[in-house]
Design a protein around this motif. Structure first.
Motif, mmCIF file in Angstrom:
data_model
loop_
_atom_site.group_PDB
_atom_site.id
_atom_site.type_symbol
_atom_site.label_atom_id
_atom_site.label_comp_id
_atom_site.label_asym_id
_atom_site.label_seq_id
_atom_site.Cartn_x
_atom_site.Cartn_y
_atom_site.Cartn_z
ATOM 1 N N GLU A 191 -14.716 2.994 3.530
ATOM 2 C CA GLU A 191 -14.989 1.741 2.813
ATOM 3 C C GLU A 191 -15.458 2.018 1.382
ATOM 4 O O GLU A 191 -15.042 1.341 0.439
ATOM 5 N N ARG A 235 -8.667 -3.336 8.493
ATOM 6 C CA ARG A 235 -8.487 -4.605 9.209
ATOM 7 C C ARG A 235 -8.693 -4.356 10.702
ATOM 8 O O ARG A 235 -7.979 -3.535 11.299
ATOM 9 N N LEU A 266 -4.277 1.410 3.707
ATOM 10 C CA LEU A 266 -4.633 0.326 4.612
ATOM 11 C C LEU A 266 -4.720 0.905 6.015
ATOM 12 O O LEU A 266 -3.789 1.579 6.475
ATOM 13 N N GLU A 318 -8.786 -0.031 2.658
ATOM 14 C CA GLU A 318 -8.841 -1.370 3.247
ATOM 15 C C GLU A 318 -8.748 -1.249 4.764
ATOM 16 O O GLU A 318 -7.866 -0.551 5.282
ATOM 17 N N SER A 332 -3.297 4.537 -2.252
ATOM 18 C CA SER A 332 -3.939 3.324 -1.731
ATOM 19 C C SER A 332 -3.678 3.282 -0.232
ATOM 20 O O SER A 332 -2.575 3.585 0.224
ATOM 21 N N HIS A 373 0.830 -1.190 0.000
ATOM 22 C CA HIS A 373 0.000 0.000 0.000
ATOM 23 C C HIS A 373 0.874 1.255 0.000
ATOM 24 O O HIS A 373 2.016 1.246 0.481
#
Length: 467
Positions: A139, A146, A28, A144, A26, A2
């Motif tokens: 989202e 977690r 995370l 992404e 990008s 990422h």
């Protein structure tokens, strides 16, 4: 790999993730908590303090930069970085349009919060609605996420972020934003910071944690061990006097007792220990936790009479009630003799005035130490109410030293791809003290800066690699 790794799941982390994604990176995001407990301490908030030069939808009148700055300077005693503080203040005037774009809605101040109607914008649905809106937006934009992924340590090379280590997994990224909170839930670290007092007590053993149990300060300690520059006193924190019956974690706002300025506060010995009416409650409520922490057994008692009932937001726990003051003392476990000496002296010292809890009125005491400088009325109308209060830590102030670009520093030199936001850097602005809503102002401002800077750093690395 990422472009940007964001560590944390509260307001600052979410602002960083959204800004980095909007900048084309990008992203995370790693949240230590399970999904149902996501949001860090931000889930327990309800507003942010906003500069504005004219009325703006839910904000009344004006709250210009200089007044905001003077309010902040007063509560911190000047223990603040003026450049970074003014950056936060100015950013607070422009962030709400962006917040609305990501689903946050605002509402006017409710009864009991009218002192804040000019200075603070309230989230419709509170902090939980705010973080839910940000998670939905993240989202939908392709961030992404977690959950249940606490990060154990960061892998650095000469002050540059290389990878995060989480439960045996190594996660690389081109840039990183750390926004994983302070160390307020780390009981051992609190003990280390506060030590023993002159009575041989461990004060922090009696602290309650108003916010999330997941803020253990793991990455703060890790970065300190790796030479990151720090700022702040480990004993300074957003520390509120909350109901002693509150749970150990996640009690939130409803455990706060906002009646202090309407009555008197006594300690376990039945003695007053501070001016209950020195300033408006939103500017002083976060002082009382520390004051109580310095009292015997880290407990205090808020005493009001029937005249005060209905003038403050009702807390989640009911008061202890009695028809006489000696009965109230006994019900609270206080010595009635000393208690009555204190209350009689207070009542006798009250001078007539025009009571008005919305202004700095002329109801005061005379010849009493400590004084009560405003809203002083005799405690003489039954039934009498008492609340036992203990220190409630929201977040700690010691954190990482940063700059206007939210960079983490090592030996005075800024990292070019590691950034910090939220509670982990709030001590740059909040050396001590607090004024309502400023924590969310700091997290929003520096979260957005950190996300933008991290995206830029990641894009630069990609461009350099291509070249």
């Amino acid at each position: 790999m990422h472009d940007v790794l964001v560590i944390g799941g509260g307001n600052a982390a979410l602002c960083a993730a959204l800004m980095a994604r909007e900048a084309g990176a990008s992203v995370l995001l790693l949240e230590a908590a399970p999904r149902e407990w996501r949001g860090g301490n931000s889930q327990h908030t309800r507003n942010l303090r906003c500069m504005h030069d004219a009325p703006q939808d839910v904000l009344l009148e004006a709250y210009p930069e200089e007044e905001f700055w003077q309010d902040l300077r007063k509560v911190t005693g000047g223990n603040t970085d003026e450049q970074l503080a003014r950056l936060v203040i100015r950013a607070s005037s422009t962030c709400r349009t962006w917040m609305r774009k990501h689903g946050v809605r605002f509402q006017p101040s409710l009864a009991g919060t009218l002192h804040l109607s000019r200075t603070n914008a309230f989230f419709m649905g509170g902090g939980k609605a705010l973080v839910n809106a940000y998670f939905r937006s993240a989202e939908s934009l392709g961030v992404e996420i977690r959950y249940e992924t606490p990060v154990d340590r960061l892998e650095l090379q000469d002050g540059r972020f290389v990878a995060a280590h989480a439960g045996g997994r190594r996660i690389e990224a081109r840039a990183c934003v750390v926004a994983s909170g302070g160390f307020e839930s780390n009981r051992d670290w609190l003990r280390e910071a506060w030590g023993r007092n002159e009575r041989g007590e461990w004060p922090s053993d009696n602290f309650l944690i108003r916010g999330t149990r997941f803020n253990q300060g793991v990455l703060l300690k890790d970065l300190m061990a790796q030479g990151a520059d720090t700022i702040g006193d480990p004993t300074q924190a957003h520390c509120v006097a909350i109901d002693a019956r509150a749970p150990l974690y996640d009690g939130g706002i409803v455990t706060r007792v906002d009646a202090v300025s309407l009555g008197v506060m006594v300690n376990q010995e039945g003695k007053r220990f501070h001016d209950e009416g020195e300033d408006f409650w939103p500017k002083r409520y976060a002082l009382w936790g520390r004051l109580v922490a310095l009292q015997p057994a880290q407990i205090g008692y808020c005493i009001i009479d029937a005249k005060a009932v209905g003038r403050f937001m009702p807390p989640v726990f009911p008061a202890v009630k009695a028809d006489t003051l000696p009965e109230l003392a006994r019900a609270l476990g206080l010595d009635p003799t000393t208690f009555m000496q204190t209350l009689d002296a207070f009542n006798a010292a009250c001078r007539p005035g025009t009571f008005d809890h919305t202004v700095m009125d002329d109801c005061r005491t005379e010849g009493l130490t400590p004084p009560k400088t405003h809203w002083a009325r005799p405690i003489d109308t039954p039934p009498f109410h008492g609340y036992a209060l203990r220190p409630g830590i929201t977040f700690t102030y010691m954190g990482l030293k940063t700059d206007a670009r939210a960079r983490v520093h090592f030996g005075g030199a800024p990292s070019d791809n590691l950034f910090v936001a939220g509670e982990m850097m709030a001590g740059n602005v909040l050396g001590k003290g607090y004024t309502a809503g400023v924590g969310m102002s700091i997290g929003t401002a520096f979260g957005r800066i950190a996300g933008t800077e991290a995206a830029r750093a990641a894009q630069k690395e990609t461009a350099d690699a291509v070249a």
